[in-house]
Design an enzyme around this catalytic site. Sequence first.
Site, PDB file in Angstrom:
ATOM      1  N   GLY A   1      24.945  11.002 -29.763  1.00 45.66           N
ATOM      2  CA  GLY A   1      23.915  11.862 -28.683  1.00 45.66           C
ATOM      3  C   GLY A   1      24.441  11.009 -27.215  1.00 45.66           C
ATOM      4  N   ALA A   2      24.610   9.835 -27.549  1.00 47.12           N
ATOM      5  CA  ALA A   2      25.141   8.999 -26.494  1.00 47.12           C
ATOM      6  C   ALA A   2      26.673  10.172 -25.884  1.00 47.12           C
ATOM      7  CB  ALA A   2      25.187   7.145 -26.723  1.00 47.12           C
TER       8      ALA A   2
ATOM      9  N   GLY B   1       0.777  -1.353   0.296  1.00 41.80           N
ATOM     10  CA  GLY B   1      -0.043   0.039   0.048  1.00 41.80           C
ATOM     11  C   GLY B   1       0.650   1.142   0.097  1.00 41.80           C
ATOM     12  N   GLY B   2       0.342   2.666   0.623  1.00 43.11           N
ATOM     13  CA  GLY B   2       0.482   3.417   0.777  1.00 43.11           C
ATOM     14  C   GLY B   2       2.160   3.090   1.215  1.00 43.11           C
TER      15      GLY B   2
HETATM   16  C1  HXC Z   1      -3.846  -3.756  12.417  1.00 48.44           C
HETATM   17  C2  HXC Z   1      -2.752  -5.907  11.129  1.00 48.44           C
HETATM   18  C3  HXC Z   1      -2.531  -5.715   9.964  1.00 48.44           C
HETATM   19  C4  HXC Z   1      -3.084  -4.263  10.268  1.00 48.44           C
HETATM   20  C5  HXC Z   1      -1.589  -7.311   9.941  1.00 48.44           C
HETATM   21  N1  HXC Z   1      -1.985  -7.230  10.864  1.00 48.44           N
HETATM   22  N2  HXC Z   1      -2.139  -6.090   9.644  1.00 48.44           N
HETATM   23  N3  HXC Z   1      -3.554  -5.010  12.197  1.00 48.44           N
HETATM   24  N4  HXC Z   1      -3.924  -2.990  10.847  1.00 48.44           N
HETATM   25  N5  HXC Z   1      -2.452  -2.726   8.645  1.00 48.44           N
HETATM   26  C6  HXC Z   1      -1.761  -8.240  12.316  1.00 48.44           C
HETATM   27  C7  HXC Z   1      -3.334  -9.127  12.366  1.00 48.44           C
HETATM   28  O1  HXC Z   1      -4.700  -8.802  12.520  1.00 48.44           O
HETATM   29  C8  HXC Z   1      -2.720 -10.583  12.792  1.00 48.44           C
HETATM   30  O2  HXC Z   1      -3.197 -10.055  14.196  1.00 48.44           O
HETATM   31  C9  HXC Z   1      -1.202  -9.842  13.080  1.00 48.44           C
HETATM   32  O3  HXC Z   1      -1.484  -8.737  12.673  1.00 48.44           O
HETATM   33  C10 HXC Z   1      -0.273 -10.783  12.863  1.00 48.44           C
HETATM   34  O4  HXC Z   1      -0.807 -10.839  11.206  1.00 48.44           O
HETATM   35  P1  HXC Z   1      -1.211 -11.592  10.557  1.00 48.44           P
HETATM   36  O5  HXC Z   1      -1.630 -11.831   9.314  1.00 48.44           O
HETATM   37  O6  HXC Z   1      -1.678 -13.172  10.976  1.00 48.44           O
HETATM   38  O7  HXC Z   1      -0.067 -12.697   9.598  1.00 48.44           O
HETATM   39  P2  HXC Z   1       0.400 -12.944   8.408  1.00 48.44           P
HETATM   40  O8  HXC Z   1      -0.189 -13.965   8.528  1.00 48.44           O
HETATM   41  O9  HXC Z   1       1.577 -13.206   7.888  1.00 48.44           O
HETATM   42  O10 HXC Z   1       0.377 -11.883   6.956  1.00 48.44           O
HETATM   43  C11 HXC Z   1       0.720 -11.020   7.114  1.00 48.44           C
HETATM   44  C12 HXC Z   1       0.041  -9.116   6.697  1.00 48.44           C
HETATM   45  C13 HXC Z   1      -1.556  -9.702   6.435  1.00 48.44           C
HETATM   46  C14 HXC Z   1      -0.191  -9.854   4.839  1.00 48.44           C
HETATM   47  C15 HXC Z   1       0.714  -8.205   6.431  1.00 48.44           C
HETATM   48  O11 HXC Z   1      -1.590  -9.647   7.790  1.00 48.44           O
HETATM   49  C16 HXC Z   1      -2.557  -8.578   5.995  1.00 48.44           C
HETATM   50  O12 HXC Z   1      -2.325  -8.608   4.619  1.00 48.44           O
HETATM   51  N6  HXC Z   1      -2.467  -7.567   6.481  1.00 48.44           N
HETATM   52  C17 HXC Z   1      -3.494  -6.095   6.565  1.00 48.44           C
HETATM   53  C18 HXC Z   1      -2.612  -5.214   5.256  1.00 48.44           C
HETATM   54  C19 HXC Z   1      -2.883  -4.419   4.517  1.00 48.44           C
HETATM   55  O13 HXC Z   1      -4.198  -4.273   4.201  1.00 48.44           O
HETATM   56  N7  HXC Z   1      -2.903  -3.045   5.623  1.00 48.44           N
HETATM   57  C20 HXC Z   1      -2.876  -1.552   5.183  1.00 48.44           C
HETATM   58  C21 HXC Z   1      -2.255  -1.811   3.724  1.00 48.44           C
HETATM   59  S1  HXC Z   1      -2.999  -0.276   2.961  1.00 48.44           S
HETATM   60  P3  HXC Z   1      -3.854 -11.574  14.848  1.00 48.44           P
HETATM   61  O14 HXC Z   1      -4.158 -10.893  16.348  1.00 48.44           O
HETATM   62  O15 HXC Z   1      -5.143 -11.489  14.293  1.00 48.44           O
HETATM   63  O16 HXC Z   1      -3.105 -12.183  15.314  1.00 48.44           O
HETATM   64  C22 HXC Z   1      -1.854   1.249   3.804  1.00 48.44           C
HETATM   65  C23 HXC Z   1      -2.213   2.205   3.700  1.00 48.44           C
HETATM   66  C24 HXC Z   1      -1.209   3.422   3.822  1.00 48.44           C
HETATM   67  O17 HXC Z   1      -1.274   0.374   4.119  1.00 48.44           O
HETATM   68  C25 HXC Z   1      -1.275   4.400   3.089  1.00 48.44           C
HETATM   69  C26 HXC Z   1      -0.360   5.675   2.962  1.00 48.44           C
HETATM   70  C27 HXC Z   1      -0.645   6.370   3.133  1.00 48.44           C
END
Ligand code: HXC
Length: 519
Positions: free
Chosen positions: A406-407, A171-172
């Site tokens: 040019g290069a 993501g971002g």
């Molecule tokens: C809160 C999160 C989290 C998040 C993971 N966790 N990502 N909690 N916010 N963004 C938590 C999970 O719920 C889990 O908690 C623990 O962290 C471990 O994650 P798992 O999913 O069990 O680990 P894994 O299987 O290794 O998968 C990792 C992952 C997945 C691929 C990163 O967690 C995932 O897809 N997370 C969401 C990613 C996402 O969509 N993020 C937002 C992106 S948008 P528990 O307690 O249940 O074990 C963004 C915008 C930024 O980031 C903008 C900036 C400008």
Amino acid sequence: MNNQEQLNQLIELRQKAQLGGGVGRIEAQHAKGKFTARERILMLLDEGSFEEYDMFVTHRCNNFGLEKQLFLGDGVVTGHGTIDGRIVYVFSQDFTVMGGSLSETFAQKICKIMDQALKVGAPLIGINDSGGARIQEGVTSLAGYAEIFERNIIASGVIPQISAIFGPCAGGAVYSPALTDFIIMSEQNAYMFVTGPKVTKTVTGEDITTEDLGGANVHASKSGVAHFKVADEQEGIMLIRKLLEYIPNNNMEDPIVTPCDDPIDRLEDSLNEIIPDNPNQPYDVLDIIHSVIDNHEFLEVHSNYAKNIIVGFAKFNGMPVGIVANQPKYYAGVLDIEASRKGARFVRFCDAFNIPIITFVDVPGFLPGSGQEYGGIIIHGAKLLFAFGEATVPKITITLRKSYGGAHDVMSCKQLRADANYAWPSAEIAVMGAKGAIEVLESKALKDITNKEEKDKFFKEKEKEYQDMFANPYQAAKFGFIDDIIEPRNTRFRIIRALCTLSTKKDSMPPKKHSNLPL
Ligand code: HXC
């Protein structure tokens, strides 16, 4: 509480903070073949040098029951330490705490050390392993990212910024590493993308794995997002330490000169023979680079991306330099969109951090074709031209063989304020190669000759005439565009002497807000 109880409380809290998300999460992290945030920092820094900041910070969010999930340090370990005795600031995202997701306080911790690194004038190293914005926090998390981005931008060109990606970065969140100078990705577990496979499938219908969409291999070879691909985290961490050997602490300092045991006047006889007699036969420019630098130690950057140009760091008599070289082994060393972007980015980094640039030229020109034109080779080629032209660090250019059209101008020619332009006797500096030139200049005459043998004879005569005129460095030397024609085996010494002479060089651009680099 008496004094002892207060101390015990401190020790207990410190121990708790050390465990991040807890023993179970640490084991899960290890089971994936990953180190924890703290283990990574300890591997990176000189032993005993790490001073941690903000280990008692916790998040402030009460949404979705988050108030029940409080972890000391809140998902990121920050502080400073030393690498080979030099101060560096570091943050390391802790996946064991809510997937290393970024909260408001998490961002504040990072911003605090970024501000400090900028004031101190010390490199910033970020280790990324995070699920992105902490979903429960909403907009404060987004604002936190933007606070970091702004600091990455302000620090750009002032302190070196290095990003290691050892887990998810999606993501971002990708834009903080993207704003830094170097990105290192481990082949195990690291991936970067703006939108992941699921969203990609929904929006475009494309079925693709995480690895194929944003793994280290993809970013090191196809997108060029990653400057380095490493087999594992340990290799990545050692690479950060190595990289810093070539880079000063900030833009007001020079790179550190180290003692060198490789003789400055080491003659490399093999170089007198290395250029093939046939101008169309390739050779490996890396052999030339390795022969002339200190102890054959070359730290190649972007080694799997745009292989027709080589960029990387080396030392000459202990003085760090950036090397840019056309690579005849790939696509004859032609300049295309990717090579131009790769070269430009590297040249600008070197210039920003006072690292002299050594350019080895063997370039037949720009790659022709609609693919290149539609892709904007005009603008991308201009980036490399701009980068060389604006660079005020010592610039030494060695023309090895072809330097056409040019290069020729782009590749740090004399008029782009290069300081020392040397050529090997094998250099050919011309508007284009002999064959192409004769086809243009003699097209009418060639059309009029119908007999094939006569045509070939005429072509060969004209080709020889053109080669005698331009397929050598003497025309360019006659005009002073080449400062000297040197014996190839003596190249190391000539570069070192030029670097020593230029060590007090002062040059600048006129005052301006900033340039308008063709983007
Ligand atoms: C809160 C999160 C989290 C998040 C993971 N966790 N990502 N909690 N916010 N963004 C938590 C999970 O719920 C889990 O908690 C623990 O962290 C471990 O994650 P798992 O999913 O069990 O680990 P894994 O299987 O290794 O998968 C990792 C992952 C997945 C691929 C990163 O967690 C995932 O897809 N997370 C969401 C990613 C996402 O969509 N993020 C937002 C992106 S948008 P528990 O307690 O249940 O074990 C963004 C915008 C930024 O980031 C903008 C900036 C400008």
